[in-house]
Motif scaffolding. Structure first.
Motif, PDB file in Angstrom:
ATOM      1  N   HIS A 267      32.283  34.235   5.514  1.00 26.04           N
ATOM      2  CA  HIS A 267      31.095  33.935   4.705  1.00 26.04           C
ATOM      3  C   HIS A 267      30.732  32.894   3.993  1.00 26.04           C
ATOM      4  O   HIS A 267      31.670  32.311   3.574  1.00 26.04           O
ATOM      5  CB  HIS A 267      30.959  35.265   3.825  1.00 26.04           C
ATOM      6  N   LEU A 268      29.569  32.264   4.278  1.00 21.48           N
ATOM      7  CA  LEU A 268      29.180  30.955   3.456  1.00 21.48           C
ATOM      8  C   LEU A 268      29.814  30.955   2.085  1.00 21.48           C
ATOM      9  O   LEU A 268      30.329  29.929   1.521  1.00 21.48           O
ATOM     10  CB  LEU A 268      27.651  30.642   3.581  1.00 21.48           C
ATOM     11  N   LYS A 269      29.742  31.959   1.384  1.00 17.98           N
ATOM     12  CA  LYS A 269      30.078  32.288  -0.287  1.00 17.98           C
ATOM     13  C   LYS A 269      31.561  32.301  -0.224  1.00 17.98           C
ATOM     14  O   LYS A 269      32.102  32.361  -1.478  1.00 17.98           O
ATOM     15  CB  LYS A 269      29.394  33.108  -0.658  1.00 17.98           C
ATOM     16  N   HIS A 270      32.070  32.910   0.795  1.00 19.44           N
ATOM     17  CA  HIS A 270      33.819  33.235   0.785  1.00 19.44           C
ATOM     18  C   HIS A 270      34.782  32.000   1.032  1.00 19.44           C
ATOM     19  O   HIS A 270      35.936  32.280   0.832  1.00 19.44           O
ATOM     20  CB  HIS A 270      33.939  34.484   1.399  1.00 19.44           C
ATOM     21  N   PHE A 271      34.245  31.090   1.601  1.00 20.29           N
ATOM     22  CA  PHE A 271      35.152  29.952   1.844  1.00 20.29           C
ATOM     23  C   PHE A 271      35.046  28.948   0.754  1.00 20.29           C
ATOM     24  O   PHE A 271      34.248  28.127   0.375  1.00 20.29           O
ATOM     25  CB  PHE A 271      34.790  29.164   2.991  1.00 20.29           C
ATOM     26  N   ARG A 272      36.238  29.075  -0.104  1.00 20.23           N
ATOM     27  CA  ARG A 272      36.194  28.548  -1.518  1.00 20.23           C
ATOM     28  C   ARG A 272      37.536  27.664  -1.680  1.00 20.23           C
ATOM     29  O   ARG A 272      38.480  27.843  -0.953  1.00 20.23           O
ATOM     30  CB  ARG A 272      36.052  29.681  -2.583  1.00 20.23           C
ATOM     31  N   CYS A 273      37.056  26.705  -2.646  1.00 23.22           N
ATOM     32  CA  CYS A 273      38.331  25.817  -3.039  1.00 23.22           C
ATOM     33  C   CYS A 273      39.514  26.606  -3.765  1.00 23.22           C
ATOM     34  O   CYS A 273      39.407  27.583  -4.335  1.00 23.22           O
ATOM     35  CB  CYS A 273      37.987  24.840  -4.125  1.00 23.22           C
ATOM     36  N   CYS A 274      40.599  26.628  -3.242  1.00 22.00           N
ATOM     37  CA  CYS A 274      41.934  27.266  -3.751  1.00 22.00           C
ATOM     38  C   CYS A 274      42.107  27.045  -5.240  1.00 22.00           C
ATOM     39  O   CYS A 274      42.900  27.719  -5.714  1.00 22.00           O
ATOM     40  CB  CYS A 274      43.069  27.174  -2.785  1.00 22.00           C
ATOM     41  N   HIS A 275      41.478  25.813  -5.839  1.00 22.98           N
ATOM     42  CA  HIS A 275      41.907  25.867  -6.947  1.00 22.98           C
ATOM     43  C   HIS A 275      40.660  26.293  -7.936  1.00 22.98           C
ATOM     44  O   HIS A 275      40.934  26.791  -9.016  1.00 22.98           O
ATOM     45  CB  HIS A 275      42.107  24.358  -7.391  1.00 22.98           C
ATOM     46  N   CYS A 276      39.540  25.627  -7.839  1.00 26.35           N
ATOM     47  CA  CYS A 276      38.404  25.789  -8.637  1.00 26.35           C
ATOM     48  C   CYS A 276      37.573  27.259  -8.237  1.00 26.35           C
ATOM     49  O   CYS A 276      36.705  27.709  -9.014  1.00 26.35           O
ATOM     50  CB  CYS A 276      37.445  24.566  -8.777  1.00 26.35           C
ATOM     51  N   ASN A 277      37.758  27.729  -7.015  1.00 23.21           N
ATOM     52  CA  ASN A 277      37.162  28.848  -6.538  1.00 23.21           C
ATOM     53  C   ASN A 277      35.711  28.730  -6.056  1.00 23.21           C
ATOM     54  O   ASN A 277      34.925  29.619  -6.100  1.00 23.21           O
ATOM     55  CB  ASN A 277      37.393  30.028  -7.375  1.00 23.21           C
ATOM     56  N   ASN A 278      35.408  27.423  -6.393  1.00 24.94           N
ATOM     57  CA  ASN A 278      33.942  27.017  -5.966  1.00 24.94           C
ATOM     58  C   ASN A 278      33.714  27.023  -4.444  1.00 24.94           C
ATOM     59  O   ASN A 278      34.535  26.625  -3.721  1.00 24.94           O
ATOM     60  CB  ASN A 278      33.430  25.803  -6.343  1.00 24.94           C
ATOM     61  N   PRO A 279      32.440  27.663  -3.969  1.00 22.16           N
ATOM     62  CA  PRO A 279      32.146  27.592  -2.684  1.00 22.16           C
ATOM     63  C   PRO A 279      32.123  26.118  -1.954  1.00 22.16           C
ATOM     64  O   PRO A 279      31.808  25.231  -2.543  1.00 22.16           O
ATOM     65  CB  PRO A 279      31.019  28.132  -2.376  1.00 22.16           C
ATOM     66  N   LEU A 280      32.905  26.071  -0.744  1.00 27.68           N
ATOM     67  CA  LEU A 280      33.115  24.893  -0.070  1.00 27.68           C
ATOM     68  C   LEU A 280      31.881  24.804   0.950  1.00 27.68           C
ATOM     69  O   LEU A 280      31.880  25.041   2.072  1.00 27.68           O
ATOM     70  CB  LEU A 280      34.509  24.589   0.750  1.00 27.68           C
TER      71      LEU A 280
END
Length: 397
Positions: A267-280
Motif C-alpha cells: 500500500h502507498l502508506k505502508h512502504f516505509r523507511c525502516c528507520h524513521c517509519n515515514n512513507p517512502l
C-alpha cells in the motif's frame, strides 16, 4: 440435503487439537498414512451454499459425486492420505511436499477440464470465465467449482487405530493448513514457506508462483509468508485474486494505489523507511535488504569525502583508505585530475601528481630542517595508478 460427515471430530475448529477420524465416504483413506513431518492440504469449495440453495437435489447429488470422485482420484495418484472430509471439505496429508503441491495443481487442472451441469455453471461461484489471449483466441480461467486450497508442513502426532484400520492424526499443522485455505480465494492454492521452501521447481509440474506477502494465521505467533501457486495454464487467475500488501497482508483493492519494491507490493502508506517509519513516496536507498529514506541513509550509512569533508550522495572513488568525490580526488597542489596510467603519490594521506609531490615534499623537508625538526612523512610503499582506483556509486531507487 444429506451431508456425508459421520465423524465426531471433523469440525474445522477441532482439526488442530484432536485426533481426527475419517468418514465412511468416497473420501476416506484406510491403512497406514504418512508419519512424522508431513505436508497437510486443506481444501474447500467456494460458493457451496449457492449450490445447495439454488440447485435441485438430483443436480446436487450428481455434482458432489463428480466432485468427490475427482478429489479421490487426484489424492490417490499422489499417495495422499485423507484425514477428514465432509460434503465439500477435505484434509489430506502427504509424506513429501512435492506430492502435495503436484496433487493441488492436478486438482485445479482436473476441475476446470471437467464437464459440469448447466445449472452449476449458471451460478456466479461456478461460472465459466474466459479471457482474451491475443491472436490465440480465449483462455479458460474458471469452469465449475472453485477450490480454496491451503498447504502447510510440519510435524503431526499419529496413532494407528486397529479397529478402524486407519491412521489418526493430531497437531497444530492441521489447523494451520485450514486457516491458510480460508485465506485462499476460490481457485487459488496458497502454501506457506515451510511447504514451498522444501520443493524444487523441477519437482513440480509446470506452475506459476507469486509471493503474496505475510499473513496473520490464527494460533501462530508470527505472520507467515504465503505463496500463491497455480498451474501455468491457469496463471491468468492470479489477477482475479488481487495483490496483497507485504506490510499488512491485506488485499490491495483496484481503487487503491500501490508501490512495487523489493520484489513485493505495498500500500502507498505502508512502504516505509525502516528507520524513521515515514512513507517512502519518492526516492529511497536499499541497504541489507531494508529501505531507507535518503536523509536517514546518508545520516546513518553515507560515506564522507576525505577531500571536502561532505557527504557523498553519488559516484565516489575509493583510494588511500578513504572515499572521495571524483572532483575532489585531484592533485592537492595543481588541482589536476589523474589521467590514463598516470601514477598518484600519497603525502600525508593526500594525493599528488609526481611533479607536485616532489615540490611539496622538498618544501616540507626544507621547512623542517630550518626549524631543526624532523618531519615524519607518510610512507610511499607503492604509487597508486589511476586505472587501479575503485570507482563506486550510491544507488538510488
Amino acid at each position: 440435503m444429506p451431508v456425508e460427515n459421520t465423524s465426531e471430530d471433523t469440525n474445522a475448529g477441532d482439526r488442530g487439537s484432536s485426533l481426527v477420524q475419517g468418514q465412511s465416504s468416497p473420501l476416506s483413506s484406510k491403512g497406514r498414512g504418512p508419519t512424522g513431518i508431513v505436508t497437510v492440504v486443506s481444501l474447500s469449495m467456494s460458493g457451496k451454499d449457492d449450490v445447495n440453495k439454488r440447485c435441485t437435489s438430483d443436480i446436487i447429488d450428481k455434482f458432489f459425486s463428480t466432485y468427490r470422485e475427482l478429489l479421490s482420484r487426484c489424492v490417490r495418484d499422489f499417495r495422499g492420505f485423507i484425514v477428514a472430509s465432509n460434503q465439500d471439505e477435505a484434509t489430506v496429508v502427504f509424506q513429501q511436499p512435492w506430492d502435495a503441491l503436484n496433487c493441488c495443481l492436478t486438482i485445479q487442472t482436473a476441475f476446470i477440464a471437467s464437464s459440469w451441469p448447466d445449472e452449476i455453471l449458471s451460478l456466479a461461484s461456478c461460472a465459466r470465465v474466459e479471457e482474451p489471449r491475443g491472436m490465440a483466441g480465449k483462455t479458460l480461467v474458471f469452469n465449475g467449482p472453485r477450490l480454496q486450497i491451503g498447504v502447510s508442513r510440519g510435524k503431526l502426532e499419529s496413532e494407528y487405530d486397529f479397529a478402524a484400520s486407519r491412521t489418526k492424526y493430531r497437531g497444530n499443522e492441521l489447523h494451520v493448513s485450514l486457516e491458510i485455505s480460508k485465506l485462499a480465494k476460490g481457485g487459488q492454492i496458497l502454501a506457506n514457506t515451510a511447504a514451498w521452501g522444501e520443493v524444487q521447481r523441477s519437482q513440480l509440474s509446470p506452475c506459476f508462483h507469486n509471493d503474496t506477502g505475510r499473513h496473520k494465521i490464527d494460533k501462530c505467533e508470527r505472520k507467515q509468508r504465503l505463496y500463491e501457486v497455480l498451474p501455468s495454464a491457469l496463471a491468468e487467475r492470479s489477477k482475479w485474486f488481487g495483490t496483497t500488501c507485504s506490510n499488512c497482508g491485506d488485499k490491495i483493492r483496484p481503487d487503491q494505489g500501490y508501490i512495487k519494491a523489493l520484489g513485493r507490493h505495498w500500500h502507498l502508506k505502508h512502504f516505509r523507511c525502516c528507520h524513521c517509519n515515514n512513507p517512502l513516496m519518492d526516492s529511497y536507498i536499499v541497504k541489507d535488504g531494508m529501505p531507507y529514506c535518503l536523509d536517514d541513509f546518508f545520516t546513518l550509512h553515507a560515506r564522507t569525502c576525505h577531500g571536502c569533508d561532505t557527504i557523498i550522495t553519488g559516484s565516489y572513488i575509493e583510494a588511500m583508505s578513504n572515499y572521495w568525490h571524483p572532483d575532489c580526488f585531484v592533485c592537492q597542489k595543481c588541482k589536476r585530475a589523474p589521467e590514463g596510467s598516470e601514477n598518484i603519490y600519497e603525502l600525508n594521506a593526500l594525493p599528488f601528481c609526481l611533479k607536485c609531490y616532489h615540490e611539496v615534499s622538498n618544501s616540507v623537508h626544507e621547512a623542517h630542517r630550518k626549524a631543526q625538526h624532523k618531519t615524519r612523512l607518510s610512507p610511499v610503499a607503492k604509487p597508486v595508478r589511476a586505472d587501479e582506483l575503485k570507482h563506486r556509486t550510491v544507488i538510488k531507487s
